[in-house]
Write a protein that holds these residues in place. Sequence first.
Motif, mmCIF file in Angstrom:
data_model
loop_
_atom_site.group_PDB
_atom_site.id
_atom_site.type_symbol
_atom_site.label_atom_id
_atom_site.label_comp_id
_atom_site.label_asym_id
_atom_site.label_seq_id
_atom_site.Cartn_x
_atom_site.Cartn_y
_atom_site.Cartn_z
ATOM 1 N N ASP A 135 45.766 11.118 107.613
ATOM 2 C CA ASP A 135 45.163 11.201 108.946
ATOM 3 C C ASP A 135 43.725 11.665 108.812
ATOM 4 O OD1 ASP A 135 47.579 10.480 110.086
ATOM 5 O OD2 ASP A 135 48.256 12.561 110.247
ATOM 6 N N THR A 136 42.948 11.461 109.888
ATOM 7 C CA THR A 136 41.526 11.874 109.888
ATOM 8 C C THR A 136 41.474 13.375 109.738
ATOM 9 O OG1 THR A 136 41.104 10.124 111.482
ATOM 10 C CG2 THR A 136 39.406 11.705 111.214
ATOM 11 N N GLY A 137 41.012 14.125 109.176
ATOM 12 C CA GLY A 137 40.985 15.576 109.094
ATOM 13 C C GLY A 137 41.939 16.104 108.043
ATOM 14 N N GLU A 138 42.875 15.283 107.621
ATOM 15 C CA GLU A 138 43.837 15.721 106.614
ATOM 16 C C GLU A 138 43.280 15.540 105.209
ATOM 17 O OE1 GLU A 138 48.583 15.103 105.702
ATOM 18 O OE2 GLU A 138 47.509 13.586 106.834
ATOM 19 N N GLY A 139 42.348 14.618 105.064
ATOM 20 C CA GLY A 139 41.776 14.357 103.753
ATOM 21 C C GLY A 139 40.702 13.292 103.838
ATOM 22 N N PRO A 140 40.192 12.853 102.693
ATOM 23 C CA PRO A 140 39.129 11.838 102.676
ATOM 24 C C PRO A 140 39.584 10.529 103.321
ATOM 25 C CG PRO A 140 39.423 12.811 100.497
ATOM 26 C CD PRO A 140 40.544 13.304 101.353
ATOM 27 N N ALA A 141 38.654 9.869 103.956
ATOM 28 C CA ALA A 141 38.951 8.579 104.583
ATOM 29 C C ALA A 141 39.355 7.565 103.518
ATOM 30 C CB ALA A 141 37.729 8.084 105.341
ATOM 31 N N ARG A 158 51.910 6.922 103.057
ATOM 32 C CA ARG A 158 51.194 6.668 104.296
ATOM 33 C C ARG A 158 49.724 6.982 104.084
ATOM 34 N NH1 ARG A 158 49.668 11.354 106.588
ATOM 35 N NH2 ARG A 158 50.796 13.223 105.987
ATOM 36 N N MET A 159 48.888 6.435 104.972
ATOM 37 C CA MET A 159 47.461 6.734 104.919
ATOM 38 C C MET A 159 47.240 8.127 105.506
ATOM 39 S SD MET A 159 44.303 4.401 106.186
ATOM 40 C CE MET A 159 43.924 3.572 104.655
ATOM 41 N N TYR A 203 42.177 7.524 101.860
ATOM 42 C CA TYR A 203 43.144 8.049 100.896
ATOM 43 C C TYR A 203 44.559 7.867 101.424
ATOM 44 C CZ TYR A 203 40.442 10.315 97.209
ATOM 45 O OH TYR A 203 39.671 10.562 96.114
ATOM 46 N N TRP A 204 45.464 7.674 100.514
ATOM 47 C CA TRP A 204 46.879 7.530 100.821
ATOM 48 C C TRP A 204 47.627 8.722 100.246
ATOM 49 C CZ3 TRP A 204 49.531 3.294 103.051
ATOM 50 C CH2 TRP A 204 48.692 2.261 103.465
ATOM 51 N N THR A 205 48.690 9.115 100.905
ATOM 52 C CA THR A 205 49.552 10.155 100.369
ATOM 53 C C THR A 205 50.891 9.539 100.000
ATOM 54 O OG1 THR A 205 50.549 12.329 100.732
ATOM 55 C CG2 THR A 205 50.376 10.910 102.646
ATOM 56 N N VAL A 206 51.412 9.994 98.882
ATOM 57 C CA VAL A 206 52.691 9.525 98.377
ATOM 58 C C VAL A 206 53.571 10.752 98.197
ATOM 59 C CG1 VAL A 206 53.842 8.335 96.489
ATOM 60 C CG2 VAL A 206 51.545 7.676 97.116
ATOM 61 N N VAL A 207 54.726 10.753 98.828
ATOM 62 C CA VAL A 207 55.676 11.853 98.656
ATOM 63 C C VAL A 207 56.675 11.421 97.598
ATOM 64 C CG1 VAL A 207 57.388 13.323 99.774
ATOM 65 C CG2 VAL A 207 55.366 12.562 101.043
ATOM 66 N N CYS A 208 56.767 12.217 96.548
ATOM 67 C CA CYS A 208 57.630 11.889 95.420
ATOM 68 C C CYS A 208 58.733 12.933 95.285
ATOM 69 C CB CYS A 208 56.830 11.868 94.119
ATOM 70 S SG CYS A 208 55.489 10.690 94.113
ATOM 71 N N LEU A 248 51.147 13.489 96.484
ATOM 72 C CA LEU A 248 49.910 13.115 95.817
ATOM 73 C C LEU A 248 49.055 12.352 96.811
ATOM 74 C CD1 LEU A 248 51.455 11.688 92.528
ATOM 75 C CD2 LEU A 248 50.446 13.934 92.826
ATOM 76 N N ALA A 249 47.762 12.610 96.820
ATOM 77 C CA ALA A 249 46.831 11.863 97.669
ATOM 78 C C ALA A 249 45.789 11.226 96.767
ATOM 79 C CB ALA A 249 46.163 12.789 98.684
ATOM 80 N N MET A 250 45.568 9.923 96.970
ATOM 81 C CA MET A 250 44.629 9.192 96.117
ATOM 82 C C MET A 250 44.103 7.977 96.860
ATOM 83 S SD MET A 250 47.509 7.661 93.500
ATOM 84 C CE MET A 250 48.364 9.197 93.326
ATOM 85 N N SER A 251 43.085 7.372 96.276
ATOM 86 C CA SER A 251 42.506 6.167 96.886
ATOM 87 C C SER A 251 43.509 5.021 96.792
ATOM 88 C CB SER A 251 41.214 5.790 96.169
ATOM 89 O OG SER A 251 41.500 5.354 94.859
ATOM 90 N N GLU A 252 43.230 3.970 97.529
ATOM 91 C CA GLU A 252 44.136 2.822 97.537
ATOM 92 C C GLU A 252 44.228 2.173 96.157
ATOM 93 O OE1 GLU A 252 45.130 -1.072 100.282
ATOM 94 O OE2 GLU A 252 43.313 0.080 100.660
ATOM 95 N N ASP A 253 43.102 2.069 95.449
ATOM 96 C CA ASP A 253 43.115 1.495 94.100
ATOM 97 C C ASP A 253 43.940 2.357 93.150
ATOM 98 O OD1 ASP A 253 41.504 -0.548 94.981
ATOM 99 O OD2 ASP A 253 39.643 0.363 94.248
ATOM 100 N N ALA A 254 43.767 3.677 93.248
ATOM 101 C CA ALA A 254 44.527 4.580 92.388
ATOM 102 C C ALA A 254 46.014 4.519 92.728
ATOM 103 C CB ALA A 254 44.003 6.003 92.525
ATOM 104 N N LEU A 255 46.341 4.346 94.008
ATOM 105 C CA LEU A 255 47.736 4.229 94.426
ATOM 106 C C LEU A 255 48.367 2.983 93.824
ATOM 107 C CD1 LEU A 255 50.184 5.064 96.145
ATOM 108 C CD2 LEU A 255 49.161 3.789 98.027
ATOM 109 N N THR A 256 47.627 1.887 93.823
ATOM 110 C CA THR A 256 48.138 0.654 93.217
ATOM 111 C C THR A 256 48.441 0.875 91.742
ATOM 112 O OG1 THR A 256 46.871 -0.670 94.782
ATOM 113 C CG2 THR A 256 47.623 -1.777 92.784
ATOM 114 N N GLY A 257 47.531 1.557 91.038
ATOM 115 C CA GLY A 257 47.767 1.858 89.628
ATOM 116 C C GLY A 257 48.953 2.786 89.420
ATOM 117 N N PHE A 258 49.093 3.775 90.290
ATOM 118 C CA PHE A 258 50.205 4.721 90.193
ATOM 119 C C PHE A 258 51.538 4.000 90.375
ATOM 120 C CE2 PHE A 258 53.143 7.617 92.460
ATOM 121 C CZ PHE A 258 53.321 8.571 91.464
#
Length: 132
Positions: free
Chosen positions: A84-90, A81-82, A92-97, A106-116
Motif C-alpha cells: 500500500d502507499t505509505g507501507e513501503g516504496p512504490a 500483494r502490492m 514493491y510487492w510483499t510476499v508472505v512465506c 519479504l518486500a521487493m521490486s516486481e523484478d526481484a519477486l519474479t526472480g524469487f
Amino acid sequence: MAALGILAGVFAVAALLVLRGFVLARARGTIVCRVRDDRGGWKSGVARYVGGELHWIPFLGLGLRPRHAIARRGLTVSSRRMLDTGEGPAGYWTVVCSAERGPLSLAMSEDALTGFLAWLESAPPSAHLDAA
C-alpha cells in the motif's frame, strides 16, 4: 580539540556505514529486500541466493554475515500483494512465506519477486516434501 576528534570519529563511522550499504546494494547477485517477521516493522537490507538459501543482510549494522538464512526447503508462499502507499516504496510487492521459523514477509521490486518465485520453483522435487 577533543570535540573535533570525536566529531571526526562519528563522521568516519557514518561514512563507513554508508559505504557498507552502498557496497552491499551494488554487490553482484544481490537484491534490495525488506524483511518483516512476527516481531514488528520492516527492516531494509539486501538478499542474495546462496545454494538452497536466501541470505538477508541488513543495511544498518556492522557485520557482513546474514541476519536471516531462509532455507528453500519447506518454504511456501501463502500470499502476495502490492504494498500500500505509505507501507513501503512504490512498486514493491510483499510476499508472505511460511518457513520453518514461522511466518515471514519479504518486500521487493516486481523484478526481484519474479526472480524469487523462479528460485522457489527451481527447487528439486524433494524440496517440497516437508512442506505441509
